[in-house]
Motif scaffolding. Structure first.
Motif, PDB file in Angstrom:
ATOM      1  N   UNK A 256       0.853  -1.107   0.074  1.00  0.00           N
ATOM      2  CA  UNK A 256       0.426   0.306  -0.051  1.00  0.00           C
ATOM      3  C   UNK A 256       0.660   1.233  -0.035  1.00  0.00           C
ATOM      4  N   UNK A 257       0.526   2.384  -0.715  1.00  0.00           N
ATOM      5  CA  UNK A 257       0.993   3.617  -0.663  1.00  0.00           C
ATOM      6  C   UNK A 257      -0.434   4.404  -0.581  1.00  0.00           C
ATOM      7  N   UNK A 258       0.008   4.662   0.043  1.00  0.00           N
ATOM      8  CA  UNK A 258      -1.312   6.346   0.394  1.00  0.00           C
ATOM      9  C   UNK A 258      -1.276   7.688   0.869  1.00  0.00           C
ATOM     10  N   UNK A 259      -2.309   8.754   0.528  1.00  0.00           N
ATOM     11  CA  UNK A 259      -1.217   9.857   0.890  1.00  0.00           C
ATOM     12  C   UNK A 259      -2.912  10.830   1.168  1.00  0.00           C
ATOM     13  N   UNK A 260      -3.018  11.022   2.523  1.00  0.00           N
ATOM     14  CA  UNK A 260      -4.491  12.148   2.560  1.00  0.00           C
ATOM     15  C   UNK A 260      -5.076  13.053   2.303  1.00  0.00           C
ATOM     16  N   UNK A 261      -4.015  14.052   1.937  1.00  0.00           N
ATOM     17  CA  UNK A 261      -3.312  15.421   2.348  1.00  0.00           C
ATOM     18  C   UNK A 261      -3.076  15.999   2.888  1.00  0.00           C
ATOM     19  N   UNK A 262      -2.546  15.291   4.194  1.00  0.00           N
ATOM     20  CA  UNK A 262      -1.953  15.753   5.222  1.00  0.00           C
ATOM     21  C   UNK A 262       0.100  14.472   5.230  1.00  0.00           C
ATOM     22  N   UNK A 263      -0.886  13.233   5.222  1.00  0.00           N
ATOM     23  CA  UNK A 263       1.072  12.377   5.969  1.00  0.00           C
ATOM     24  C   UNK A 263       0.157  11.129   4.108  1.00  0.00           C
ATOM     25  N   UNK A 264       1.550  11.270   4.122  1.00  0.00           N
ATOM     26  CA  UNK A 264       1.584  10.591   2.986  1.00  0.00           C
ATOM     27  C   UNK A 264       1.830   8.395   3.855  1.00  0.00           C
ATOM     28  N   UNK A 265       1.958   7.362   3.763  1.00  0.00           N
ATOM     29  CA  UNK A 265       1.921   6.380   4.016  1.00  0.00           C
ATOM     30  C   UNK A 265       1.679   5.273   3.623  1.00  0.00           C
ATOM     31  N   UNK A 266       2.768   3.884   3.855  1.00  0.00           N
ATOM     32  CA  UNK A 266       2.880   2.771   3.263  1.00  0.00           C
ATOM     33  C   UNK A 266       2.202   1.476   4.308  1.00  0.00           C
ATOM     34  N   UNK A 267       1.985   0.184   3.838  1.00  0.00           N
ATOM     35  CA  UNK A 267       2.341  -0.400   4.169  1.00  0.00           C
ATOM     36  C   UNK A 267       3.035  -1.935   3.821  1.00  0.00           C
ATOM     37  N   UNK A 268       3.584  -2.582   4.354  1.00  0.00           N
ATOM     38  CA  UNK A 268       4.675  -3.242   4.245  1.00  0.00           C
ATOM     39  C   UNK A 268       4.157  -5.131   4.352  1.00  0.00           C
ATOM     40  N   UNK A 269       4.532  -5.353   3.570  1.00  0.00           N
ATOM     41  CA  UNK A 269       4.104  -7.123   2.996  1.00  0.00           C
ATOM     42  C   UNK A 269       3.730  -8.040   4.335  1.00  0.00           C
ATOM     43  N   UNK A 270       5.527  -7.617   5.133  1.00  0.00           N
ATOM     44  CA  UNK A 270       6.186  -8.375   6.092  1.00  0.00           C
ATOM     45  C   UNK A 270       5.929  -7.855   7.479  1.00  0.00           C
ATOM     46  N   UNK A 271       5.110  -6.627   7.500  1.00  0.00           N
ATOM     47  CA  UNK A 271       5.798  -6.132   8.611  1.00  0.00           C
ATOM     48  C   UNK A 271       4.072  -5.607   9.296  1.00  0.00           C
ATOM     49  N   UNK A 272       2.890  -6.822   8.282  1.00  0.00           N
ATOM     50  CA  UNK A 272       1.586  -6.561   9.314  1.00  0.00           C
ATOM     51  C   UNK A 272       0.919  -5.789   9.642  1.00  0.00           C
ATOM     52  N   UNK A 273       0.357  -5.005   9.890  1.00  0.00           N
ATOM     53  CA  UNK A 273      -1.127  -3.730   9.280  1.00  0.00           C
ATOM     54  C   UNK A 273      -0.495  -2.206  10.199  1.00  0.00           C
ATOM     55  N   UNK A 274       0.338  -1.895  10.100  1.00  0.00           N
ATOM     56  CA  UNK A 274       1.072  -0.960  10.772  1.00  0.00           C
ATOM     57  C   UNK A 274       1.830   0.438   9.505  1.00  0.00           C
ATOM     58  N   UNK A 275       1.121   0.997   9.831  1.00  0.00           N
ATOM     59  CA  UNK A 275       1.291   2.407   8.931  1.00  0.00           C
ATOM     60  C   UNK A 275       2.847   3.356   9.229  1.00  0.00           C
ATOM     61  N   UNK A 276       3.556   3.595   8.322  1.00  0.00           N
ATOM     62  CA  UNK A 276       4.783   4.432   8.692  1.00  0.00           C
ATOM     63  C   UNK A 276       4.281   5.164   7.206  1.00  0.00           C
TER      64      UNK A 276
END
Length: 418
Positions: A256-276
């Protein structure tokens, strides 16, 4: 000890094996898992009203007016800030939406099934360009268009999609994406060919099955004016394709790569459901007349799922004409694509680029390669005005903030270091 190369190969193979297929439409509250009555879902990582940017606030206001929860923008804004509305990311509900990405309970959505794995994804319908809800506009014309889409477009398209499924010919979105890449699209900002292919496939079924025959012509005319229409379907195809690639132990592949207009965030396959996350970037913009750089909102939208799939900005070499909309030169487009091979796990087996001798697009962003090389994913994107209610001000190129990838890399080392 985790074999990262093997894990990334597994995640990539799941992505490449996907068969995203358009199978139905329905109302969000009836088909999207976990959707509730007083809920609005949005693009990007989690965010509350107080931190929302102008375009996301504008889209929330439009959503409230569309639902009929309030009658005026001022009343809608009060409700939005009251705590009575639940805000959750689209990605938490297997959904995606471009720009602000707001989906409301009674909004029609497409249902896409990954036939290879059985999982589903969801997306709303595209409104066209300019002053639209996803860009933060909420004027009377915006709400009127949304109601027309629900009352006329939705039943017409739903009937056609269901007739195609009944005939044993559900719409193969992966095939459309692959063809469109050979016709000058990159499937993020340019969907001219893909939209045309989609209309060619769906129109006969709508003619056969539409509840009101004369509505078919109005729907087809709307699609003809909306070259960008297919982007929502492409995004749902990407989401359905990437879902099975998540939760592969030891994989550093971004899902996942996504942006809400304030923050950008990613999720990584081997790191579960945590947003970075990191602050959203400011795009380099080719502005519409009458706007300046001061009008530009930070990057926004779930549409970065296209680059996560391996098209969009990663396939710019397939779409030389895109530079007329986003700026730059055709050679810049080629150079961007070539650079992205440096940060991906592999190459696509179906999505290919004619100009590069039909080489597969760079696919499967490796979060560790991004952190190590400093090369960040490139996106071509629409740009919304920072003021709620205005809409789109241009389009351009944007690099994803490296800080999010560095945070994920640190977490990856903590989790998998011997």
């Amino acid at each position: 000890m985790v074999d990262m190369e093997k894990a990334n190969s597994e995640a990539l193979n799941r992505l490449l094996s996907a068969q995203p297929t358009l199978v139905d439409m329905g109302l969000a509250k009836e088909v999207i898992p976990g959707f509730k009555e007083r809920m609005l879902t949005h693009a990007g990582p989690p965010i509350e009203w107080t931190d929302m940017s102008g375009p996301l606030r504008g889209a929330v206001i439009a959503g409230i007016l569309f639902e009929g929860w309030e009658k005026t923008p001022r009343e809608a804004e009060r409700l939005a800030a009251s705590g009575e509305i639940t805000y959750e990311p689209n990605h938490h509900h297997h959904s995606v939406g471009p720009m602000a990405g707001v989906i409301t309970p009674s909004m029609p959505v497409f249902v896409v099934e990954n036939k290879a794995f059985g999982n589903k994804s969801y997306t709303n319908m595209n409104e066209g360009l300019g002053k639209v809800m996803r860009m933060g506009a909420y004027s009377e014309e915006v709400i009127k268009r949304l109601h027309w889409m629900k009352d006329v477009m939705y039943p017409t398209m739903q009937a056609g999609i269901r007739r195609a499924v009944t005939a044993g010919e559900p719409i193969d979105l992966k095939n459309i994406i692959a063809q469109a890449l050979h016709m000058g699209d990159e499937l993020h900002n340019r969907n001219k060919a893909a939209t045309s292919l989609f209309v060619r496939v769906l129109a006969p079924y709508m003619i056969e099955a539409a509840p009101v025959a004369k509505d078919v012509a109005d729907v087809v005319r709307f699609l003809d004016r909306s070259d960008i229409y297919f982007v929502n379907l492409a995004m749902a195809a990407a989401k359905a394709s990437l879902l099975p690639a998540h939760d592969v132990k030891g994989s550093s592949m971004v899902t996942i790569m996504s942006r809400n207009g304030t923050e950008f965030g990613i999720k990584v396959s081997g790191l579960g459901d945590e947003w970075f996350t990191a602050p959203a970037a400011i795009p380099k913009v080719l502005l519409f007349p009458g706007f300046t750089e001061d009008d530009v909102n930070p990057d926004i939208g779930d549409s970065a799922i296209m680059e996560t799939l391996g098209v969009g900005g990663f396939a710019l070499a397939a779409a030389p004409a895109i530079v007329q909309f986003i700026g730059g030169s055709p050679q810049d487009s080629v150079n961007y694509t070539l650079e992205m091979y440096e940060i991906t796990v592999g190459e696509n087996n179906v999505y290919t680029i004619p100009y590069l001798n039909f080489r597969g697009t760079p696919t499967g962003i490796d979060m560790l390669k991004v952190a190590e090389t400093g090369i960040t994913p490139i996106l071509d994107t629409g740009v919304a005005c920072k003021r709620a209610g205005v809409g789109q001000v241009g389009a351009g190129i944007v690099r994803m903030p490296i800080k999010a990838f560095e945070k994920a890399a640190e977490r990856f080392v903590e989790m998998y270091a011997d």
